[in-house]
Scaffold this active site. Structure first.
Site, mmCIF file in Angstrom:
data_model
loop_
_atom_site.group_PDB
_atom_site.id
_atom_site.type_symbol
_atom_site.label_atom_id
_atom_site.label_comp_id
_atom_site.label_asym_id
_atom_site.label_seq_id
_atom_site.Cartn_x
_atom_site.Cartn_y
_atom_site.Cartn_z
ATOM 1 N N ASP A 154 52.374 28.121 34.548
ATOM 2 C CA ASP A 154 53.396 29.275 33.383
ATOM 3 C C ASP A 154 54.173 30.499 34.389
ATOM 4 O OD1 ASP A 154 51.415 30.248 33.436
ATOM 5 O OD2 ASP A 154 51.385 30.572 31.295
ATOM 6 N N ASP A 213 50.404 35.988 37.571
ATOM 7 C CA ASP A 213 50.593 37.492 37.406
ATOM 8 C C ASP A 213 49.589 37.585 38.062
ATOM 9 O OD1 ASP A 213 50.454 39.436 36.151
ATOM 10 O OD2 ASP A 213 49.091 38.911 34.851
ATOM 11 N N VAL A 232 55.834 38.620 29.183
ATOM 12 C CA VAL A 232 56.894 37.991 28.158
ATOM 13 C C VAL A 232 56.137 36.940 27.822
ATOM 14 C CG1 VAL A 232 58.253 38.197 30.862
ATOM 15 C CG2 VAL A 232 56.775 36.493 30.643
HETATM 16 P P1 IMP Z 1 46.550 35.519 36.678
HETATM 17 O O1 IMP Z 1 45.455 35.001 36.677
HETATM 18 O O2 IMP Z 1 46.379 37.646 36.363
HETATM 19 O O3 IMP Z 1 47.317 35.435 37.752
HETATM 20 O O4 IMP Z 1 46.711 34.980 35.143
HETATM 21 C C1 IMP Z 1 47.478 34.262 34.752
HETATM 22 C C2 IMP Z 1 47.987 33.197 33.661
HETATM 23 O O5 IMP Z 1 48.009 34.811 32.965
HETATM 24 C C3 IMP Z 1 48.696 33.292 33.296
HETATM 25 O O6 IMP Z 1 48.345 31.073 33.761
HETATM 26 C C4 IMP Z 1 49.356 33.128 32.090
HETATM 27 O O7 IMP Z 1 48.761 32.462 30.728
HETATM 28 C C5 IMP Z 1 49.073 34.439 31.870
HETATM 29 N N1 IMP Z 1 49.107 35.918 31.481
HETATM 30 C C6 IMP Z 1 50.313 36.512 33.027
HETATM 31 N N2 IMP Z 1 51.027 37.697 32.652
HETATM 32 C C7 IMP Z 1 51.626 37.288 31.386
HETATM 33 C C8 IMP Z 1 52.679 37.049 30.557
HETATM 34 O O8 IMP Z 1 53.423 38.059 30.696
HETATM 35 N N3 IMP Z 1 52.767 37.052 29.277
HETATM 36 C C9 IMP Z 1 51.771 35.642 28.507
HETATM 37 N N4 IMP Z 1 50.817 35.271 28.952
HETATM 38 C C10 IMP Z 1 50.689 35.891 30.855
HETATM 39 MG MG MG Z 2 48.220 30.118 31.819
#
Ligand code: IMP
Ligand code: MG
Length: 179
Positions: A102, A105, A155
């Protein structure tokens, strides 16, 4: 801060998402044109709506599988430690795979998942993410195909939640606290 008081600002309309998903699916279908079968791997739970729309636009033989990693819980902060909560049901060795996320981040989740999947020696691997927040990146990881690059806002919608809510919105919005 009372986290129950927030509004959701419109960010990406259902129509814009549908158009982008269609064009991403065309790119993916072209890339894997001669595949015997593409294993499409959705990262739960945030990608469920995206993967459902995406596979309907693919003109390839596909198999669908899911992987679930530990999430943020109810917080907006990344835990940085990624655990596998539910593994794939199928084998991916020597298979063509498409990883469907999805949002990328900080990048910790995708980085961890890609290392794991690569260790299983798939034939070809492509990674697509509906959303990308490049300004938040902490580890050097990139999706091959990104739907929309967005600014650093939290988001929701189109499968994506805040504390398990708002996944059912048909569009993507940004959370803004009001009190
Ligand atoms: P990362 O490991 O920080 O890249 O996070 C990835 C996961 O965090 C994504 O697959 C989402 O499930 C969740 N995530 C990151 N940003 C958002 C956001 O803005 N809204 C909701 N979930 C988020
Ligand atoms: Mg996720």
């Amino acid at each position: 801060m009372n986290h129950d008081n927030y509004v959701i600002d419109d960010m990406i309309s259902a129509k814009a998402i549908a158009a982008r998903v269609e064009s991403m699916a065309a790119d993916i279908s072209g890339h894997f044109e001669n595949t015997e079968k593409l294993v499409v791997i959705g990262l739960l739970r945030g990608s469920f709506m995206f993967i459902a729309d995406l596979v309907r636009e693919l003109s390839l033989p596909v198999e669908v599988d899911f992987l679930e990693t530990s999430s943020y819980g109810d917080s907006m902060e990344s835990s940085r430690e990624v655990r596998i909560l539910k593994d794939l049901r199928g084998e991916i060795k020597d298979r063509d795979i498409l990883v469907v996320e999805d949002i990328v981040d900080t990048g910790h989740t995708l980085n961890h998942v890609l290392q794991l999947l690569k260790s299983r020696k798939p034939a070809r691997m492509m990674v697509c993410a509906l959303l990308d927040k490049p300004s938040r990146r902490e580890v050097d990881v990139k999706a091959d195909l990104v739907g929309f690059e967005i600014e650093d806002r939290f988001v929701v919608g189109y499968g994506i939640d805040y504390a398990q809510r708002n996944r059912n919105l048909p569009y993507i919005g940004a959370v803004r606290f009001t009190g």
